[in-house]
Enzyme design. Structure first.
Site, PDB file in Angstrom:
ATOM      1  N   HIS A 119       0.810  -1.226   0.000  1.00  0.00           N
ATOM      2  CA  HIS A 119       0.000   0.000   0.000  1.00  0.00           C
ATOM      3  C   HIS A 119       0.842   1.274   0.000  1.00  0.00           C
ATOM      4  O   HIS A 119       0.330   2.344   0.311  1.00  0.00           O
ATOM      5  CB  HIS A 119      -0.964  -0.009   1.195  1.00  0.00           C
ATOM      6  CG  HIS A 119      -2.033  -1.061   1.068  1.00  0.00           C
ATOM      7  ND1 HIS A 119      -2.831  -1.475   2.101  1.00  0.00           N
ATOM      8  CD2 HIS A 119      -2.432  -1.783  -0.012  1.00  0.00           C
ATOM      9  CE1 HIS A 119      -3.672  -2.407   1.679  1.00  0.00           C
ATOM     10  NE2 HIS A 119      -3.444  -2.620   0.406  1.00  0.00           N
ATOM     11  N   CYS A 127       5.026  12.737  -7.540  1.00  0.00           N
ATOM     12  CA  CYS A 127       4.669  13.999  -8.172  1.00  0.00           C
ATOM     13  C   CYS A 127       3.397  13.839  -9.007  1.00  0.00           C
ATOM     14  O   CYS A 127       3.224  12.839  -9.703  1.00  0.00           O
ATOM     15  CB  CYS A 127       5.824  14.480  -9.042  1.00  0.00           C
ATOM     16  SG  CYS A 127       5.439  16.019  -9.866  1.00  0.00           S
ATOM     17  N   CYS A 147       7.416  19.279  -6.126  1.00  0.00           N
ATOM     18  CA  CYS A 147       8.418  18.417  -6.758  1.00  0.00           C
ATOM     19  C   CYS A 147       9.696  19.206  -7.057  1.00  0.00           C
ATOM     20  O   CYS A 147       9.628  20.299  -7.630  1.00  0.00           O
ATOM     21  CB  CYS A 147       7.815  17.872  -8.053  1.00  0.00           C
ATOM     22  SG  CYS A 147       8.935  16.826  -8.996  1.00  0.00           S
ATOM     23  N   CYS A 150       9.980  19.273 -11.134  1.00  0.00           N
ATOM     24  CA  CYS A 150       9.125  20.064 -12.034  1.00  0.00           C
ATOM     25  C   CYS A 150       8.288  21.128 -11.322  1.00  0.00           C
ATOM     26  O   CYS A 150       7.613  21.919 -11.983  1.00  0.00           O
ATOM     27  CB  CYS A 150       8.211  19.134 -12.840  1.00  0.00           C
ATOM     28  SG  CYS A 150       6.845  18.476 -11.866  1.00  0.00           S
ATOM     29  N   THR A 188      -3.937  -8.556  10.629  1.00  0.00           N
ATOM     30  CA  THR A 188      -4.781  -7.928   9.610  1.00  0.00           C
ATOM     31  C   THR A 188      -6.194  -8.464   9.700  1.00  0.00           C
ATOM     32  O   THR A 188      -6.390  -9.662   9.962  1.00  0.00           O
ATOM     33  CB  THR A 188      -4.218  -8.130   8.182  1.00  0.00           C
ATOM     34  OG1 THR A 188      -5.141  -7.552   7.245  1.00  0.00           O
ATOM     35  CG2 THR A 188      -3.983  -9.593   7.832  1.00  0.00           C
ATOM     36  N   ASN A 213      -3.289 -13.030  15.496  1.00  0.00           N
ATOM     37  CA  ASN A 213      -4.211 -11.895  15.634  1.00  0.00           C
ATOM     38  C   ASN A 213      -4.772 -11.909  17.057  1.00  0.00           C
ATOM     39  O   ASN A 213      -4.604 -12.886  17.788  1.00  0.00           O
ATOM     40  CB  ASN A 213      -5.356 -12.008  14.603  1.00  0.00           C
ATOM     41  CG  ASN A 213      -5.998 -10.668  14.297  1.00  0.00           C
ATOM     42  OD1 ASN A 213      -6.525 -10.000  15.181  1.00  0.00           O
ATOM     43  ND2 ASN A 213      -5.954 -10.256  13.038  1.00  0.00           N
TER      44      ASN A 213
HETATM   45  P1  OAD Z   1      -7.329  -3.329  10.356  1.00  0.00           P
HETATM   46  O1  OAD Z   1      -7.411  -2.162  11.296  1.00  0.00           O
HETATM   47  O2  OAD Z   1      -8.474  -3.587   9.462  1.00  0.00           O
HETATM   48  O3  OAD Z   1      -7.093  -4.648  11.205  1.00  0.00           O
HETATM   49  C1  OAD Z   1      -6.136  -4.719  12.217  1.00  0.00           C
HETATM   50  C2  OAD Z   1      -6.132  -6.136  12.735  1.00  0.00           C
HETATM   51  O4  OAD Z   1      -5.089  -6.244  13.691  1.00  0.00           O
HETATM   52  C3  OAD Z   1      -7.418  -6.568  13.416  1.00  0.00           C
HETATM   53  O5  OAD Z   1      -7.799  -7.846  12.920  1.00  0.00           O
HETATM   54  C4  OAD Z   1      -7.035  -6.658  14.910  1.00  0.00           C
HETATM   55  O6  OAD Z   1      -7.716  -7.689  15.584  1.00  0.00           O
HETATM   56  C5  OAD Z   1      -5.567  -6.980  14.802  1.00  0.00           C
HETATM   57  N1  OAD Z   1      -4.741  -6.551  15.954  1.00  0.00           N
HETATM   58  C6  OAD Z   1      -4.841  -5.414  16.670  1.00  0.00           C
HETATM   59  N2  OAD Z   1      -3.878  -5.362  17.598  1.00  0.00           N
HETATM   60  C7  OAD Z   1      -3.137  -6.496  17.464  1.00  0.00           C
HETATM   61  C8  OAD Z   1      -2.007  -7.039  18.130  1.00  0.00           C
HETATM   62  N3  OAD Z   1      -1.403  -6.404  19.137  1.00  0.00           N
HETATM   63  N4  OAD Z   1      -1.515  -8.237  17.714  1.00  0.00           N
HETATM   64  C9  OAD Z   1      -2.112  -8.908  16.699  1.00  0.00           C
HETATM   65  N5  OAD Z   1      -3.181  -8.437  16.034  1.00  0.00           N
HETATM   66  C10 OAD Z   1      -3.696  -7.264  16.402  1.00  0.00           C
HETATM   67  O7  OAD Z   1      -5.962  -3.145   9.551  1.00  0.00           O
HETATM   68  P2  OAD Z   1      -5.487  -3.855   8.184  1.00  0.00           P
HETATM   69  O8  OAD Z   1      -6.010  -5.234   8.084  1.00  0.00           O
HETATM   70  O9  OAD Z   1      -4.037  -3.639   8.100  1.00  0.00           O
HETATM   71  O10 OAD Z   1      -5.327   0.324   3.394  1.00  0.00           O
HETATM   72  O11 OAD Z   1      -6.194  -2.947   7.118  1.00  0.00           O
HETATM   73  C11 OAD Z   1      -5.919  -3.176   5.767  1.00  0.00           C
HETATM   74  C12 OAD Z   1      -5.915  -1.899   5.000  1.00  0.00           C
HETATM   75  O12 OAD Z   1      -7.099  -1.171   5.265  1.00  0.00           O
HETATM   76  C13 OAD Z   1      -4.828  -0.914   5.364  1.00  0.00           C
HETATM   77  O13 OAD Z   1      -3.598  -1.190   4.773  1.00  0.00           O
HETATM   78  C14 OAD Z   1      -5.376   0.359   4.836  1.00  0.00           C
HETATM   79  C15 OAD Z   1      -6.797   0.223   5.335  1.00  0.00           C
HETATM   80  O14 OAD Z   1      -7.737   0.820   4.607  1.00  0.00           O
HETATM   81  C16 OAD Z   1      -5.007   1.414   2.705  1.00  0.00           C
HETATM   82  O15 OAD Z   1      -4.682   2.462   3.219  1.00  0.00           O
HETATM   83  C17 OAD Z   1      -5.082   1.210   1.232  1.00  0.00           C
END
Ligand code: OAD
Length: 242
Positions: A119, A127, A147, A150, A188, A213
């Site tokens: 991401h 830019c 930038c 440019c 995640t 998780n």
């Molecule tokens: P989320 O906020 O959706 O999920 C975070 C996950 O981490 C959850 O499942 C929590 O249960 C878990 N969690 C929290 N604390 C933890 C810990 N100490 N140990 C283990 N797990 C823990 O975040 P992402 O899945 O990263 O995209 O979100 C994906 C994408 O959504 C991001 O990259 C971003 C966002 O929109 C963009 O910006 C394009």
């Protein structure tokens, strides 16, 4: 939990190729907020306003103010034992790829080398005129940075909602997932695609999937082993059991 730690370590002992997908949870214990905690807002902002091309078109200064704050946060925190354990794990395997959805650079700061930033990165700007991409580090930038090549306005080199991921990075992550023997999915919610699709890709390719998780997620149905607790504790525990 002790049994599951041992099962995860045993899978890793038999593995040659390891692939990891991380999300915001791996950085939570460093003090970086996750995204989907409760209210669907990022630090009080709607996602459409600060992480979508429409928000940028409407109010680029608001977007930059949000990213200035995120950059400052990333610069003020440190990798936690979960990042450290993944960096150490990499040294134990000839083939190891870490695909992260995080943009905070903490894996690299912990010493991870084969990192694919799905991401983008808070360190980089892109830019809007000449498409130059620059690593700016995390020191403060001008309120509306421009930038050096440019003079046009630059934007954060982050993949926003509705935008495509870098094709080369995604392909490399897909290949690593599909050919892995063990796939670790860490911190995640596994709801944002195409990143989340790497878990199914790995499982279909025959990988054993280990989830780290706090809770079960959309990735759990693919998991052979689930370690539910803070990844700053569960990852070092598996490393210690190897
Ligand atoms: P989320 O906020 O959706 O999920 C975070 C996950 O981490 C959850 O499942 C929590 O249960 C878990 N969690 C929290 N604390 C933890 C810990 N100490 N140990 C283990 N797990 C823990 O975040 P992402 O899945 O990263 O995209 O979100 C994906 C994408 O959504 C991001 O990259 C971003 C966002 O929109 C963009 O910006 C394009």
């Amino acid at each position: 939990m002790a049994d599951d730690t041992e099962r995860a370590a045993s899978l890793l002992r038999q593995a040659r190729r390891v692939c990891v997908l991380t999300g915001a949870g791996v950085s939570a214990e460093s003090g970086v907020p996750t995204f989907r905690a409760s209210d669907g807002l990022w630090e009080g902002h709607r996602i459409q306003d600060v992480a979508h091309p429409d928000g940028w078109a409407k109010n680029p200064q608001l977007v930059w103010d949000f990213y200035h704050a995120r950059r400052a946060k990333a610069g003020s925190v440190s990798p936690n034992p979960g990042h450290d354990a993944l960096a150490e794990l990499e040294k134990r395997f000839d083939s190891f790829t870490l695909a992260t959805q995080n943009v905070d650079g903490l894996h690299q700061r912990a010493g991870s080398r084969a990192v694919l930033e799905l991401h983008g990165s808070l360190r980089r700007t892109r830019c809007t005129g000449c498409i130059d991409v620059t690593d700016q580090g995390l020191d403060p930038l001008p309120a509306m940075p421009t930038c050096v090549m440019c003079g046009a306005v630059v934007r954060p080199d982050i993949v926003w909602f509705g935008e495509m991921l870098d094709e080369r990075v995604l392909k490399e992550a897909g290949r690593a997932a599909a050919t892995s023997d063990v796939f670790l999915v860490v911190g995640t919610s596994a709801v944002v695609f195409p990143a989340a699709g790497l878990v199914a890709l790995a499982a279909r390719g025959g990988a054993k999937v280990v989830e780290f998780n706090l809770t079960r997620t959309d990735a759990s149905e693919f998991a052979d082993v689930g370690l539910y607790g803070p990844s700053g504790q569960t990852l070092p525990a598996v490393l210690a059991a190897l």
